[in-house]
Design an enzyme around this catalytic site. Structure first.
Site, PDB file in Angstrom:
ATOM      1  N   HIS A   1     -38.665  17.896 -58.846  1.00  0.00           N
ATOM      2  CA  HIS A   1     -38.580  17.900 -60.314  1.00  0.00           C
ATOM      3  C   HIS A   1     -39.872  18.468 -60.930  1.00  0.00           C
ATOM      4  O   HIS A   1     -39.815  19.257 -61.881  1.00  0.00           O
ATOM      5  CB  HIS A   1     -38.394  16.473 -60.853  1.00  0.00           C
ATOM      6  CG  HIS A   1     -37.109  15.818 -60.469  1.00  0.00           C
ATOM      7  ND1 HIS A   1     -37.051  14.582 -59.860  1.00  0.00           N
ATOM      8  CD2 HIS A   1     -35.816  16.221 -60.617  1.00  0.00           C
ATOM      9  CE1 HIS A   1     -35.788  14.230 -59.656  1.00  0.00           C
ATOM     10  NE2 HIS A   1     -35.017  15.222 -60.099  1.00  0.00           N
TER      11      HIS A   1
ATOM     12  N   ARG B   1     -31.322  23.810 -55.594  1.00  0.00           N
ATOM     13  CA  ARG B   1     -31.995  23.736 -54.295  1.00  0.00           C
ATOM     14  C   ARG B   1     -31.244  24.571 -53.265  1.00  0.00           C
ATOM     15  O   ARG B   1     -31.694  25.613 -52.848  1.00  0.00           O
ATOM     16  CB  ARG B   1     -32.080  22.275 -53.829  1.00  0.00           C
ATOM     17  CG  ARG B   1     -33.035  21.449 -54.668  1.00  0.00           C
ATOM     18  CD  ARG B   1     -32.893  19.994 -54.403  1.00  0.00           C
ATOM     19  NE  ARG B   1     -31.549  19.540 -54.727  1.00  0.00           N
ATOM     20  CZ  ARG B   1     -31.167  18.286 -54.826  1.00  0.00           C
ATOM     21  NH1 ARG B   1     -32.022  17.324 -54.573  1.00  0.00           N
ATOM     22  NH2 ARG B   1     -29.937  17.959 -55.141  1.00  0.00           N
TER      23      ARG B   1
ATOM     24  N   LYS C   1     -23.965   2.815 -64.656  1.00  0.00           N
ATOM     25  CA  LYS C   1     -24.675   3.064 -63.392  1.00  0.00           C
ATOM     26  C   LYS C   1     -26.077   2.468 -63.469  1.00  0.00           C
ATOM     27  O   LYS C   1     -26.857   2.854 -64.345  1.00  0.00           O
ATOM     28  CB  LYS C   1     -24.792   4.584 -63.162  1.00  0.00           C
ATOM     29  CG  LYS C   1     -24.124   5.044 -61.868  1.00  0.00           C
ATOM     30  CD  LYS C   1     -23.990   6.530 -61.750  1.00  0.00           C
ATOM     31  CE  LYS C   1     -25.232   7.332 -61.504  1.00  0.00           C
ATOM     32  NZ  LYS C   1     -24.930   8.763 -61.324  1.00  0.00           N
TER      33      LYS C   1
ATOM     34  N   SER D   1     -33.998  12.617 -55.109  1.00  0.00           N
ATOM     35  CA  SER D   1     -34.382  11.230 -55.425  1.00  0.00           C
ATOM     36  C   SER D   1     -33.699  10.248 -54.471  1.00  0.00           C
ATOM     37  O   SER D   1     -34.321   9.288 -54.015  1.00  0.00           O
ATOM     38  CB  SER D   1     -33.984  10.884 -56.863  1.00  0.00           C
ATOM     39  OG  SER D   1     -34.679  11.684 -57.777  1.00  0.00           O
TER      40      SER D   1
END
Ligand code: PNS
Length: 159
Positions: free
Chosen positions: A17, A90, A41, A128
């Site tokens: 990030h 990515r 969530k 993450s």
């Protein structure tokens, strides 16, 4: 002034990030790093904790605003005066999800454009969720997150 919103869960912020934030600042004058609140969530870190970790990881920079938002990203982008949503890519595996989101956002508001930037070559495997897993299992996360994030992760997992 050209502003981009860099949205995400940031649970927690990783070096991947940070790499996108730095790349974004080379192109956009102002960047709003926006932590998405998903009402159904719960993550490892609370929203305020994530914001604090982002602040610590990026340091003081008048070009960066850190915020959170609930609801549609395109509505939030409009509210903060950003016509661009910045997302990092990515690997090929990211593409399908990102393609779907970018097109849904375009369907919802065609004046908000999504801009993709490739993460640095050495960071394409950093996420993450994997960082949380490695931290939980006692692996070395030094190159994967900012030192303050590493300390926060170790505290969460009592290490
Ligand atoms: O870091 P993430 O979890 O990949 O980020 C996903 C995020 C926050 C960008 C995405 O879930 C999002 O935009 N949420 C806001 C809700 C929204 O606008 N949904 C409709 C468009 S897909």
């Amino acid at each position: 002034m050209n502003r981009a919103v860099y949205p995400g869960s940031f649970d927690p912020i990783t070096t991947g990030h940070i790499d996108i934030i730095e790349r974004g600042l080379a192109v956009f004058e102002q960047l709003t790093v926006a932590v998405a609140i998903h009402p159904d969530k719960t993550g490892l870190f609370g929203i305020e904790e994530r914001i604090e970790l982002i602040h610590k990881a990026v340091g003081h920079d008048s070009r960066i605003t850190v915020d959170s938002f609930e609801g549609l990203l395109v509505d939030y982008s409009e509210r903060v005066g950003a016509s661009v949503v910045l997302r990092g890519l990515r690997a090929v595996s990211d593409f399908e999800y990102e393609f779907q989101m970018a097109n849904m956002n375009r369907h919802l508001n065609s004046s908000v454009e999504t801009c993709f930037m490739m993460t640095g070559a050495g960071l394409f495997y950093v996420s993450s969720s994997l960082v949380r897993e490695v931290a939980q299992l006692g692996g070395n996360i030094d190159d994967l997150v900012h030192p303050t994030t590493a300390v926060a992760l170790q505290a969460k997992y009592n290490r």
